[in-house]
Each structure stands twice: as structure tokens, then as C-alpha cells.
Design a protein around this motif. Structure first.
Motif, PDB file in Angstrom:
ATOM      1  N   GLN A 257     -38.762  31.931 -63.735  1.00  0.00           N
ATOM      2  CA  GLN A 257     -38.087  31.873 -65.023  1.00  0.00           C
ATOM      3  C   GLN A 257     -38.963  32.544 -66.089  1.00  0.00           C
ATOM      4  O   GLN A 257     -40.145  32.226 -66.216  1.00  0.00           O
ATOM      5  CB  GLN A 257     -37.817  30.410 -65.404  1.00  0.00           C
ATOM      6  N   HIS A 258     -38.355  33.481 -66.807  1.00  0.00           N
ATOM      7  CA  HIS A 258     -39.058  34.204 -67.862  1.00  0.00           C
ATOM      8  C   HIS A 258     -38.554  33.683 -69.211  1.00  0.00           C
ATOM      9  O   HIS A 258     -37.355  33.709 -69.487  1.00  0.00           O
ATOM     10  CB  HIS A 258     -38.800  35.708 -67.752  1.00  0.00           C
ATOM     11  N   THR A 259     -39.462  33.205 -70.035  1.00  0.00           N
ATOM     12  CA  THR A 259     -39.057  32.651 -71.328  1.00  0.00           C
ATOM     13  C   THR A 259     -39.727  33.404 -72.473  1.00  0.00           C
ATOM     14  O   THR A 259     -40.836  33.939 -72.330  1.00  0.00           O
ATOM     15  CB  THR A 259     -39.442  31.164 -71.421  1.00  0.00           C
ATOM     16  N   ASP A 260     -39.023  33.451 -73.588  1.00  0.00           N
ATOM     17  CA  ASP A 260     -39.560  33.979 -74.840  1.00  0.00           C
ATOM     18  C   ASP A 260     -38.817  33.275 -75.965  1.00  0.00           C
ATOM     19  O   ASP A 260     -37.997  32.377 -75.699  1.00  0.00           O
ATOM     20  CB  ASP A 260     -39.426  35.516 -74.892  1.00  0.00           C
ATOM     21  N   PRO A 261     -39.089  33.619 -77.224  1.00  0.00           N
ATOM     22  CA  PRO A 261     -38.434  32.902 -78.321  1.00  0.00           C
ATOM     23  C   PRO A 261     -36.906  32.942 -78.280  1.00  0.00           C
ATOM     24  O   PRO A 261     -36.232  32.082 -78.865  1.00  0.00           O
ATOM     25  CB  PRO A 261     -38.971  33.618 -79.571  1.00  0.00           C
ATOM     26  N   ARG A 262     -36.332  33.916 -77.584  1.00  0.00           N
ATOM     27  CA  ARG A 262     -34.872  34.003 -77.512  1.00  0.00           C
ATOM     28  C   ARG A 262     -34.275  33.002 -76.537  1.00  0.00           C
ATOM     29  O   ARG A 262     -33.097  32.669 -76.599  1.00  0.00           O
ATOM     30  CB  ARG A 262     -34.456  35.418 -77.085  1.00  0.00           C
ATOM     31  N   GLY A 263     -35.080  32.554 -75.549  1.00  0.00           N
ATOM     32  CA  GLY A 263     -34.570  31.671 -74.512  1.00  0.00           C
ATOM     33  C   GLY A 263     -35.196  31.989 -73.175  1.00  0.00           C
ATOM     34  O   GLY A 263     -36.391  32.310 -73.103  1.00  0.00           O
ATOM     35  N   ALA A 264     -34.389  31.919 -72.104  1.00  0.00           N
ATOM     36  CA  ALA A 264     -34.910  32.109 -70.749  1.00  0.00           C
ATOM     37  C   ALA A 264     -34.079  33.130 -69.989  1.00  0.00           C
ATOM     38  O   ALA A 264     -32.869  33.290 -70.233  1.00  0.00           O
ATOM     39  CB  ALA A 264     -34.916  30.784 -69.996  1.00  0.00           C
ATOM     40  N   PHE A 265     -34.743  33.824 -69.046  1.00  0.00           N
ATOM     41  CA  PHE A 265     -34.075  34.777 -68.174  1.00  0.00           C
ATOM     42  C   PHE A 265     -34.467  34.482 -66.740  1.00  0.00           C
ATOM     43  O   PHE A 265     -35.648  34.297 -66.427  1.00  0.00           O
ATOM     44  CB  PHE A 265     -34.474  36.212 -68.530  1.00  0.00           C
TER      45      PHE A 265
END
Length: 372
Positions: A257-265
Motif C-alpha cells: 500500500q502506497h500512501t501520501d497526503p491524498r490517500g492510498a494506492f
């Protein structure tokens, strides 16, 4: 409706035939057989008298002593013939012989002489007999170091062992599902043929098969990617390979799971084949599925909510339970011949991605409904 009994119904081919006949409840009635019947005349006679068709698959394939194999296989044939004579039964009898009949080994000799005993019985009693000369059979649930080198390779590759090749010869192969369809076709036509050669559906060197299985291990077992499957043989071999996993310990497989301020991918699946991707929401307490497939490859990926995924191999009682949570996205793949379902066990809607390797076709759905 034809009443069909299978000696060796719990064996490799027998179990596949038994389960496939169960897909046609309006056409066939299965008469259950247990190997203990061969040691009990009364039970064997009761079994024989019920059957319109008997498929004799019971046999010993491997043993330290070739003499034991020879004696065991002929003994089984003789006991069945004696029962047929005692009960004056005249079913259509089908016998699984082997392409090894002409080889210089006692297994092949036991098959050839057994077939000749059945031919003589059918001639004396003016009844139907079909002697199937079968090439090397592979498929799901075969015993490693017993049924097929394919089973041995699959087991080793999925259990941290390294397969080795003794003799890298060309092998004529048939998938167990293809063989079962041929047997059912012979049952339906009801023809009598003392020596019916079943054609192999592919020819491969042992090293070629191992190379494909190594590819499946690297792409699918290790990375979760569905490999390129160019031919029907490739699909059948891949589905065979998938059935040797220790699924209790392999699943669920967590996604990266890849996360950043926008959410997760999350990447759900990489494909060497096409197919159909679906998305569903399921309200709390609802269960989807309770069906199985005989050829399709399918992945359930939970991305939000809490789910219980259950699998049970057809013909067995053991249920495998997998608990998935969208906070740690994960997937479970469905082996063929395993009925499966997914239930929302949380308090919010469950979000699930489904992938299957072929678009849904109502005329050939390969979907059979059975409760887990």
C-alpha cells in the motif's frame, strides 16, 4: 438415469470423475464405492448389482516391488470379474489401462492382462466393455511421487524444495479434466471397444514442463502476478500448480500500500492474461458466492471493510477461514474445485474488487452453486 459406480473413486482420476458426474444430477446417479469392498464379497456384490456402468480405476501405480504392483492389480480385476459372475450382472464396464501396456514392466503387463480378463468376461456374457488406453495424466490433487512427475514438481516448488529431473524425455500428456470428459463421452455413447486409445492432448519434454512451473512460481507464487497463459495446456498446468499451495498459510496475501497526503494506492493485480474486473459493495451481514469453478482463475481483493472469505474443497469437510480488513488490503485467490464465499462481518459497507480470467458467459458459466 444411469447408475454409475467407480472403483477407486477416491483416487486421483476417480475423484475428478466422481465430482464431475455430480454436475449432471438429472443424467447420472453415483453409486458410492469404498476400497474395503474388495475385501468383502457381500459389499462388493451389493455395489456391482446396483450399477448400470462401472468404471474400474482402482489400481496400484507405484511400489518398491514391481511384483506387488502386478499381483495387486490383477487381483482387483479378478475380484471384480468374480463378483460380476456371481451376481450375473452385465453393466457397461470401462477399464483404465495404460499406454505402458507395451513396455517391459510389470505395471504395464498387469494392465494388459487385466484388460484381457475383462474382454473375456464381456465376450462370455455378451455385454459391453470399453478398454481405455490412457497416456500420462496430470492435474489438480494428484499425489506427488506417485501419480505424476507434474504433481511432484508442483509440490516441491510450493514447499521450498528443488525439483530434479531423472530422465528428460518427451512425455505425452492429458489433463485429468480432458480425460474425465472422454470417459463421460464413452459412457454416454455406450459403445463397446476392447482397445480404445485415448489421444494425448500435448507432448512436452520434462524440462519444458519444469521451466513453465518455475515461471509460475516466480510470477504467481512469489509475486502474485497472473502469468502469460498462451495455450489450453498452459491454463491446465497453471491451475494444477495452484492446487498444491498450502492455502492455510499462503493466504491472505497483503498488498503493498502506497500512501501520501491524498490517500492510498494499491495495485490489485498484474496480468499476463485478460479477463474481467468487477467491483462490489456488500452491506453488513450479507454473504456473496457459495459457488465453485472447474477452470476459472479468480481473485477477491478487499480494499475497505471487514470480510470473512471461506474456502472448502469439493468432497471434503474442512473449511478454510480468512479474515481480511481494508485497513491492510489483501487478497485471496480461489483454487479450482473449491467452493468459496465472502461475507461482510463488519459494521460498514464492504468494498471488494473481483478479477476472473474470462468474461462471464451464461451459456458456459463454469459456476456451480454449493454452500461452503
Amino acid at each position: 438415469m444411469l447408475k454409475i459406480g467407480i472403483t477407486g473413486q477416491n483416487g486421483f482420476v476417480g475423484n475428478h470423475l466422481y465430482n464431475t458426474l455430480g454436475l449432471f444430477p438429472d443424467e447420472f446417479e453415483r453409486v458410492d464405492f469404498d476400497k474395503s469392498f474388495f475385501e468383502n464379497q457381500q459389499q462388493l456384490d451389493a455395489f456391482v448389482k446396483q450399477c448400470d456402468v462401472i468404471v474400474h480405476l482402482a489400481a496400484m501405480n507405484r511400489h518398491e516391488s514391481q511384483e506387488v504392483i502386478y499381483a495387486t492389480n490383477l487381483d482387483l480385476v479378478e475380484k471384480l470379474v468374480s463378483s460380476l459372475e456371481r451376481t450375473q450382472s452385465k453393466p457397461h464396464l470401462l477399464f483404465s489401462s495404460s499406454s505402458q501396456e507395451e513396455r517391459d514392466n510389470l505395471y504395464g503387463k498387469s494392465k494388459k492382462e487385466g484388460r484381457e480378463l475383462f474382454v473375456n468376461w464381456a465376450g462370455r456374457n455378451e455385454t459391453k466393455f470399453t478398454g481405455l488406453i490412457i497416456p500420462n495424466v496430470f492435474g489438480p490433487f494428484g499425489k506427488p511421487n506417485y501419480n505424476s512427475f507434474v504433481a511432484t514438481f508442483c509440490h516441491k516448488l510450493t514447499h521450498n524444495e528443488i525439483p530434479t529431473i531423472d530422465v528428460d524425455g518427451e512425455v505425452k500428456l492429458i489433463y485429468v479434466g480432458e480425460l474425465v470428459q472422454e470417459i463421460i463421452s464413452q459412457i454416454r455413447t455406450g459403445n463397446s471397444e476392447s482397445e480404445l486409445i485415448i489421444s494425448h492432448t500435448s507432448t512436452h519434454k520434462v524440462s519444458e514442463v519444469l521451466a513453465k512451473l518455475n515461471y509460475y512460481k516466480q510470477t504467481y507464487f512469489d509475486k502474485g502476478e497472473i502469468p502469460v497463459l498462451d495455450t489450453t495446456f498452459d491454463l491446465n498446468l497453471f491451475n494444477t500448480f495452484r492446487c498444491y499451495f498450502d492455502i492455510q498459510n499462503h493466504y491472505p496475501v497483503k498488498f503493498v500500500q502506497h500512501t501520501d497526503p491524498r490517500g492510498a494506492f494499491v495495485e490489485v493485480i498484474r496480468l499476463g492474461v485478460g479477463g474481467q474486473v468487477s467491483f462490489s459493495t456488500t452491506v453488513p451481514g450479507i454473504t456473496r458466492g457459495n459457488h465453485y469453478h472447474t477452470r476459472k482463475i479468480e481473485r477477491f481483493a478487499v480494499i475497505k471493510g471487514k470480510a470473512l472469505i471461506q474456502l472448502r474443497k469439493i468432497g471434503t469437510d474442512e473449511v478454510f477461514n480468512f479474515y481480511l480488513d481494508g485497513d491492510e488490503p489483501a487478497y485471496v485467490d480461489m483454487p479450482i474445485w473449491y467452493t468459496h464465499n465472502i461475507k461482510n462481518i463488519g459494521d460498514e459497507d464492504l468494498y471488494t474488487n473481483f478479477w476472473i480470467n474470462e468474461p462471464y458467459n451464461p451459456q458456459d458459466a463454469d459456476t456451480y452453486f454449493v454452500e461452503v
